[in-house]
Write a protein that holds these residues in place. Structure first.
Motif, mmCIF file in Angstrom:
data_model
loop_
_atom_site.group_PDB
_atom_site.id
_atom_site.type_symbol
_atom_site.label_atom_id
_atom_site.label_comp_id
_atom_site.label_asym_id
_atom_site.label_seq_id
_atom_site.Cartn_x
_atom_site.Cartn_y
_atom_site.Cartn_z
ATOM 1 N N SER A 64 12.719 28.607 12.549
ATOM 2 C CA SER A 64 11.943 27.938 13.598
ATOM 3 C C SER A 64 12.788 27.793 14.857
ATOM 4 C CB SER A 64 11.479 26.558 13.127
ATOM 5 O OG SER A 64 10.681 26.661 11.960
ATOM 6 N N HIS B 150 12.911 18.181 12.644
ATOM 7 C CA HIS B 150 14.053 19.029 12.973
ATOM 8 C C HIS B 150 15.049 19.047 11.812
ATOM 9 C CE1 HIS B 150 16.940 21.010 15.669
ATOM 10 N NE2 HIS B 150 17.853 20.277 15.057
ATOM 11 N N GLN C 95 7.902 25.071 4.495
ATOM 12 C CA GLN C 95 7.092 25.473 5.634
ATOM 13 C C GLN C 95 5.606 25.219 5.382
ATOM 14 O OE1 GLN C 95 8.245 26.551 8.644
ATOM 15 N NE2 GLN C 95 10.274 26.017 7.808
ATOM 16 N N ARG D 263 2.962 22.879 7.600
ATOM 17 C CA ARG D 263 1.658 23.355 8.077
ATOM 18 C C ARG D 263 0.508 22.493 7.549
ATOM 19 N NH1 ARG D 263 4.186 28.418 7.259
ATOM 20 N NH2 ARG D 263 3.376 28.492 5.111
ATOM 21 N N GLY E 200 7.807 22.446 13.068
ATOM 22 C CA GLY E 200 9.154 22.691 12.583
ATOM 23 C C GLY E 200 10.120 23.015 13.703
ATOM 24 N N SER E 201 11.362 22.523 13.580
ATOM 25 C CA SER E 201 12.405 22.773 14.565
ATOM 26 C C SER E 201 13.732 22.936 13.828
ATOM 27 C CB SER E 201 12.492 21.620 15.574
ATOM 28 O OG SER E 201 13.606 21.782 16.438
#
Length: 375
Positions: free
Chosen positions: A192, A270, A283, A287, A293-294
């Motif tokens: 990401s 993050h 992930q 979602r 996401g970071s």
């Protein structure tokens, strides 16, 4: 002839062919014998022998005393030690006057020191509050936080006096660093972008979270801790522990944070580039809840500095002071640190020396743990 007949020394020496030096020495010897002093060929009396012995002992004693006085001065014992020595020797029937004279200390000073020692000790309120605040922090606070904690208890003193009292009572936080590599960024999983970009000061809660994994040493092997922290109040909102670093560990920590905080979609989460955070499981969780996401840049710990600082505080203030026998003991103690100390009591300089819970309360937008409602 010289004494009885009144002849001169020179005349007697010429008539008897004697040396004048020898004759004068003989005269001096005769005069000494007549005064009671020993002469050549004349043994000392018992009284003279005793006098000679006492004079020799006196000279030896004076020399010994001079040596002891010089040594006593070089040691620089101070008045307190001298007074203690007087107190001890006085119990052996040695007069105080004599002891003070020999040790060259004041007799009035000795009696004053004795009265102070016998008086009731004065309790320093600042020292009592300092020890209580230090114990309440589990030995974690330094002089700055101790000063703030004491002010909250009603004892307002300067930081430098706090430092002096800490030194006097032997209060010191222990720094001890160890390292175990927990981030595996060598993978082909999707990464990401760095959406957070070191914006560590959001204006409201549930706007930006940071997450990471660290390790805990126990006698039964390593224990891994995953934590989720809300940047607004630096509050730990989710955590999980396990003996391995699978993706399920970080997912459990995030799920706990989601259940407790119920954030709105758009929240930034993050983390570093570890395979656990890049995994399909994590992930998918992002979602599912509409989270953004970071990830930090590769090898850049400063992009997640707030979480790194939390882990350092955790280890310095709790983990490195313990010797965990097994995983269960470590889990209970770390959960106690997070819930009962870090979130509830620990003063945070970034929050104006308030604990995370108190900071959220002061901001009038806190969500208590376990309450399921959206901000």
């Amino acid at each position: 002839m010289i004494r009885s007949q009144g002849l001169s020394i020179g005349q007697v020496c010429r008539d008897m062919k004697l040396g004048e030096t020898a004759v004068r020495r003989w005269l001096a010897q005769v005069d000494a014998e007549q005064l009671g002093q020993p002469g050549i060929g004349k043994p000392l009396t018992a009284e003279q022998q005793r006098i000679r012995q006492l004079e020799a002992e006196n000279r030896q004693l004076r020399g010994d005393v001079d040596i002891l006085k010089k040594a006593f001065g070089l040691l620089c014992p101070g008045a307190a030690m001298s007074f203690a020595l007087v107190e001890q020797l006085q119990q052996k029937a040695v007069p105080v006057n004599q002891l003070c004279r020999v040790l060259e200390v004041s007799r009035s000073g000795f009696y004053a020191a004795r009265r102070r020692a016998q008086a009731q000790p004065v309790v320093c309120e600042a020292s009592v509050q300092l020890k209580a605040s230090f114990a309440a922090s589990a030995g974690a606070y330094g002089s700055r936080r101790l000063r703030t904690a004491m002010a909250a208890r009603g004892t307002v003193i300067g930081r430098y006096r706090v430092r002096r009292l800490m030194r006097a009572h032997g209060l010191r936080s222990t720094w001890k660093r160890k390292f175990v590599h927990t981030t595996d960024s060598r993978h082909a999983l999707p990464i990401s972008p760095n959406v957070l970009n070191r914006q560590f000061s959001p204006t409201r809660p549930n706007q930006a979270w940071v997450a990471d994994i660290t390790y805990i040493r126990t006698r039964s092997g390593w224990l891994y801790l995953a934590v989720v922290l809300d940047l607004f109040a630096r509050k730990v909102v989710g955590w999980a522990m396990a003996p391995d670093m699978q993706a399920g560990l970080v997912c459990k920590a995030l799920q706990l944070a989601l259940v407790q905080r119920k954030p709105a979609p758009g929240l930034i989460v993050h983390s570093d580039r570890g395979s656990q955070y890049a995994s399909a499981m994590h992930q998918e969780l992002l979602r599912k809840h509409g989270l953004v996401g970071s990830m930090s840049r590769k090898g850049n710990c400063w992009d997640n500095a707030v979480m790194e600082r939390f882990f350092l505080s955790l280890k310095m203030e709790r983990v490195w002071q313990k010797d965990y026998a097994n995983h269960a003991e470590a889990m209970n103690d770390i959960a106690d640190y997070i819930v009962n100390f870090y979130n509830s009591q620990r003063l945070h300089s970034k929050l104006g020396n308030l604990p995370p819970n108190a900071f959220e309360q002061q901001s009038a937008i806190q969500l208590p743990i376990g309450v399921c409602e959206k901000t």
